[in-house]
Design a protein around this motif. Structure first.
Motif, PDB file in Angstrom:
ATOM      1  N   ASN A   1       0.804  -1.215  -0.074  1.00 14.04           N
ATOM      2  CA  ASN A   1       0.171   0.096  -0.016  1.00 14.04           C
ATOM      3  C   ASN A   1       0.810   1.312   0.122  1.00 14.04           C
ATOM      4  OD1 ASN A   1      -2.301  -1.244   0.090  1.00 14.04           O
ATOM      5  ND2 ASN A   1      -2.697  -1.375   2.049  1.00 14.04           N
TER       6      ASN A   1
ATOM      7  N   THR B   1       0.848   4.383  -3.240  1.00 12.02           N
ATOM      8  CA  THR B   1      -0.020   5.593  -2.860  1.00 12.02           C
ATOM      9  C   THR B   1       0.627   6.680  -3.547  1.00 12.02           C
ATOM     10  OG1 THR B   1       1.262   5.932  -0.906  1.00 12.02           O
ATOM     11  CG2 THR B   1      -0.856   4.703  -0.715  1.00 12.02           C
TER      12      THR B   1
ATOM     13  N   THR C   1      -4.713   6.877  -5.480  1.00 15.10           N
ATOM     14  CA  THR C   1      -4.781   6.312  -4.122  1.00 15.10           C
ATOM     15  C   THR C   1      -3.864   7.237  -3.277  1.00 15.10           C
ATOM     16  OG1 THR C   1      -5.011   4.152  -5.085  1.00 15.10           O
ATOM     17  CG2 THR C   1      -4.429   4.264  -2.692  1.00 15.10           C
ATOM     18  N   TYR C   2      -4.709   7.483  -1.918  1.00 11.43           N
ATOM     19  CA  TYR C   2      -3.951   8.337  -1.047  1.00 11.43           C
ATOM     20  C   TYR C   2      -3.930   7.547   0.302  1.00 11.43           C
ATOM     21  CZ  TYR C   2      -4.269  12.281  -4.234  1.00 11.43           C
ATOM     22  OH  TYR C   2      -4.410  13.213  -5.245  1.00 11.43           O
ATOM     23  N   SER C   3      -3.037   7.922   1.206  1.00 12.37           N
ATOM     24  CA  SER C   3      -2.859   7.080   2.425  1.00 12.37           C
ATOM     25  C   SER C   3      -2.959   7.998   3.437  1.00 12.37           C
ATOM     26  CB  SER C   3      -1.554   6.550   2.601  1.00 12.37           C
ATOM     27  OG  SER C   3      -1.268   5.890   3.775  1.00 12.37           O
ATOM     28  N   THR C   4      -3.803   7.625   4.677  1.00 16.68           N
ATOM     29  CA  THR C   4      -3.992   8.530   5.673  1.00 16.68           C
ATOM     30  C   THR C   4      -3.883   7.858   7.035  1.00 16.68           C
ATOM     31  OG1 THR C   4      -6.430   7.825   6.137  1.00 16.68           O
ATOM     32  CG2 THR C   4      -6.087   9.640   4.704  1.00 16.68           C
TER      33      THR C   4
ATOM     34  N   THR D   1      -3.427   3.160   9.792  1.00 20.14           N
ATOM     35  CA  THR D   1      -3.200   3.732   8.335  1.00 20.14           C
ATOM     36  C   THR D   1      -4.193   3.052   7.516  1.00 20.14           C
ATOM     37  OG1 THR D   1      -1.633   1.990   7.841  1.00 20.14           O
ATOM     38  CG2 THR D   1      -0.777   4.219   8.834  1.00 20.14           C
ATOM     39  N   ASN D   2      -4.775   3.873   6.346  1.00 18.79           N
ATOM     40  CA  ASN D   2      -5.875   3.153   5.677  1.00 18.79           C
ATOM     41  C   ASN D   2      -5.436   4.021   4.125  1.00 18.79           C
ATOM     42  OD1 ASN D   2      -7.803   3.588   8.141  1.00 18.79           O
ATOM     43  ND2 ASN D   2      -7.896   1.587   7.134  1.00 18.79           N
ATOM     44  N   THR D   3      -5.848   3.219   3.155  1.00 18.00           N
ATOM     45  CA  THR D   3      -5.687   3.911   1.791  1.00 18.00           C
ATOM     46  C   THR D   3      -7.093   4.281   1.329  1.00 18.00           C
ATOM     47  OG1 THR D   3      -5.327   1.871   0.743  1.00 18.00           O
ATOM     48  CG2 THR D   3      -3.493   2.818   1.448  1.00 18.00           C
ATOM     49  N   HIS D   4      -7.262   5.330   0.429  1.00 20.77           N
ATOM     50  CA  HIS D   4      -8.451   5.550  -0.355  1.00 20.77           C
ATOM     51  C   HIS D   4      -8.273   5.756  -1.478  1.00 20.77           C
ATOM     52  CE1 HIS D   4     -10.553   5.542   3.745  1.00 20.77           C
ATOM     53  NE2 HIS D   4      -9.538   6.192   4.128  1.00 20.77           N
ATOM     54  N   LYS D   5      -9.061   5.251  -2.754  1.00 17.50           N
ATOM     55  CA  LYS D   5      -8.972   5.527  -4.088  1.00 17.50           C
ATOM     56  C   LYS D   5     -10.055   6.939  -4.124  1.00 17.50           C
ATOM     57  CE  LYS D   5      -7.892   0.871  -5.445  1.00 17.50           C
ATOM     58  NZ  LYS D   5      -8.230  -0.245  -6.277  1.00 17.50           N
TER      59      LYS D   5
ATOM     60  N   ALA E   1       2.394   8.997   4.465  1.00 18.13           N
ATOM     61  CA  ALA E   1       0.952   9.442   4.185  1.00 18.13           C
ATOM     62  C   ALA E   1       0.866  10.723   3.672  1.00 18.13           C
ATOM     63  CB  ALA E   1       0.066   9.074   5.436  1.00 18.13           C
TER      64      ALA E   1
END
Length: 464
Positions: free
Chosen positions: A218, A222, A287-290, A317-321, A377
């Motif tokens: 991941n 990102t 895709t971004y990571s938070t 931590t999470n990733t979001h498209k 992130a």
């Protein structure tokens, strides 16, 4: 002020009455991160002109160290694989603060003090017995405003965000003549990992391996904000994002109506603003990571409160498209559901060691990150904002302004959002690494974040 005149928070070790313990896993990761520039916690107070301000400031910092022995600690062998926290006897000599004249105003001093790092390898060595975790400095501010500025810098291994907020309240109380608080020594006894209940920390070996691979993959896929200058010396800078009382109330009400926390709305608005800043084609996906930082004190054994100073946070931590057609609340709900699902699965406790390990590997091998930028992130947010209702204490203490912030220019996100609600008003200190990102770039980003949050908390204003 000459760096040599800066006051360390403890005496040099050497007596037999000193005690010590090995640092925990999370504390160790901060020992690795702080020399590179991430993890210097700063408490900054602008003091009104008044007689005896220097004496009161010195007594206030001393009182903090008396109540919280972790603030008198030294980090020994911090650059090795087995650092320790050493604690002096209560009879050790205490710090002495002598005010230094300054030609800079409070805001300029704040940014300069934020980036002074006595734990950095490039700084003059503090001696074979290590460096104190706390340093303090006091300045006389120039006319016409006058007054003084008190800065307390603390190694983040000894002080997380909740603890710094608690220390600020204690400083204001001391400056206002309220006297000493109750003593505590939780961080002297044990760090985060030793306090997590075994049933909550356990994870099968194969699951740990799968998660480590997942985190690594991941991280490689990102996207980031564009970098302005890479391969240059960095510092941490700050932009402010502030809302009035009415706008804050509307935003918090909108969060409640949509079933999300403020951190998720802030993360979602930042992701949308980041994509908008790139002028991508409609529907083009990134895709971004938070990273969501969680105060774990209530989950420990025994439970602690914010008065227990130390580092007791973990991260999810999470990733979001992101394709650009999302509404604020649709994306905020995704952010909220992803981190709460992970939290409900105890990943804020089971994955602490994994994330600490990956953090140290990235520090050792910056080429594993995009452009060797050490960005882990796009944005980090805190699960809960700090709520300050301090106007009475602030007035009694003679404090005109204050800040509790930390550096991010070593390893970390492109932007760390330190959100607080001050007497009903949302005030965010948005920290970023410069010149990896520019002030103009970040100001434009958070102007967009503010617009998105304003529109999203207005009736029917959820499209951008």
């Amino acid at each position: 002020m000459d760096p040599g005149k800066e006051q360390a928070g403890t005496a040099e070790p050497g007596g037999s009455a000193w005690s010590a313990r090995p640092v925990g896993g999370t504390e160790y990761s901060w020992c690795r991160a702080v020399p590179g520039g991430t993890g210097t916690t700063l408490l900054a107070l602008r003091l009104s002109p008044r007689a005896g301000a220097a004496t009161a400031a010195e007594a206030a910092v001393r009182s903090l160290q008396t109540a919280h022995p972790i603030l008198r600690a030294h980090l020994r062998a911090a650059s090795t694989s087995s650092p320790t926290l050493a604690f002096p006897p209560s009879s050790a000599p205490q710090l002495a603060l002598a005010p230094e004249p300054s030609a800079l105003d409070f805001d300029s001093l704040l940014e300069r003090e934020l980036n002074r790092n006595p734990w950095a390898a490039a700084e003059p060595g503090p001696g074979p017995d290590g460096a104190p975790v706390l340093f303090a400095a006091l300045y006389d501010l120039p006319a016409p405003a006058g007054g003084a500025a008190l800065f307390v810098r603390i190694h983040t291994a000894a002080c997380d965000r909740a603890a710094s907020a608690a220390l600020l309240r204690e400083l204001l109380a001391h400056l206002g003549g309220a006297g000493a608080g109750d003593p505590e020594a939780a961080a002297v006894e044990a760090g985060l990992e030793d306090r997590i209940p075994k049933k909550d920390a356990w994870k099968p070996f194969w699951a740990r391996g799968v998660d480590m691979v997942g985190y690594s993959i991941n991280g490689l896929r990102t996207s980031t904000l564009p970098f302005v200058e890479t391969g240059t010396a960095r510092s941490t800078q700050m932009v402010r994002l502030a809302f009035g009382r009415d706008d804050t109330a509307r935003l918090l009400d909108a969060c409640k109506e949509n079933g999300v926390k403020l951190c998720s709305a802030m993360a979602a608005a930042t992701l949308l603003a980041a994509r908008q800043s790139k002028k991508l084609d409609s529907g083009q996906q990134e895709t971004y990571s938070t990273a969501t930082l969680i105060n774990c004190r209530q989950f420990l054994e025994p439970p602690l409160d914010d008065h227990n100073v130390g580092f007791f946070y973990s991260a999810i931590t999470n990733t979001h498209k992101i394709h650009g057609e999302e509404t604020l609340w649709e994306l905020a709900k995704r952010c909220h559901d992803s981190y709460t699902s992970a939290k409900n699965s105890n990943k804020h406790l089971t994955d602490t060691a994994d994330l600490n390990f990956l953090m140290c590997r990235a520090i050792e091998n910056p080429q594993l990150t995009t452009a060797s930028a050490l960005r882990t992130a796009l944005v980090s947010v805190f699960e809960e904002p700090v709520t300050y209702d301090l106007s009475y204490l602030q007035s009694k203490a003679g404090v005109d302004d204050y800040a509790c912030i930390a550096t991010v220019h070593g390893i970390g996100p492109s932007v760390g959002v330190f959100d607080s609600i001050r007497d009903g008003r949302l005030d965010c200190a948005c920290m970023y690494p410069s010149p990896l990102h520019s002030r103009k770039q970040m100001q434009e980003l958070f102007d967009t974040v503010k617009r998105i949050l304003h529109q999203g908390s207005s009736a029917g204003g959820d499209k951008f």
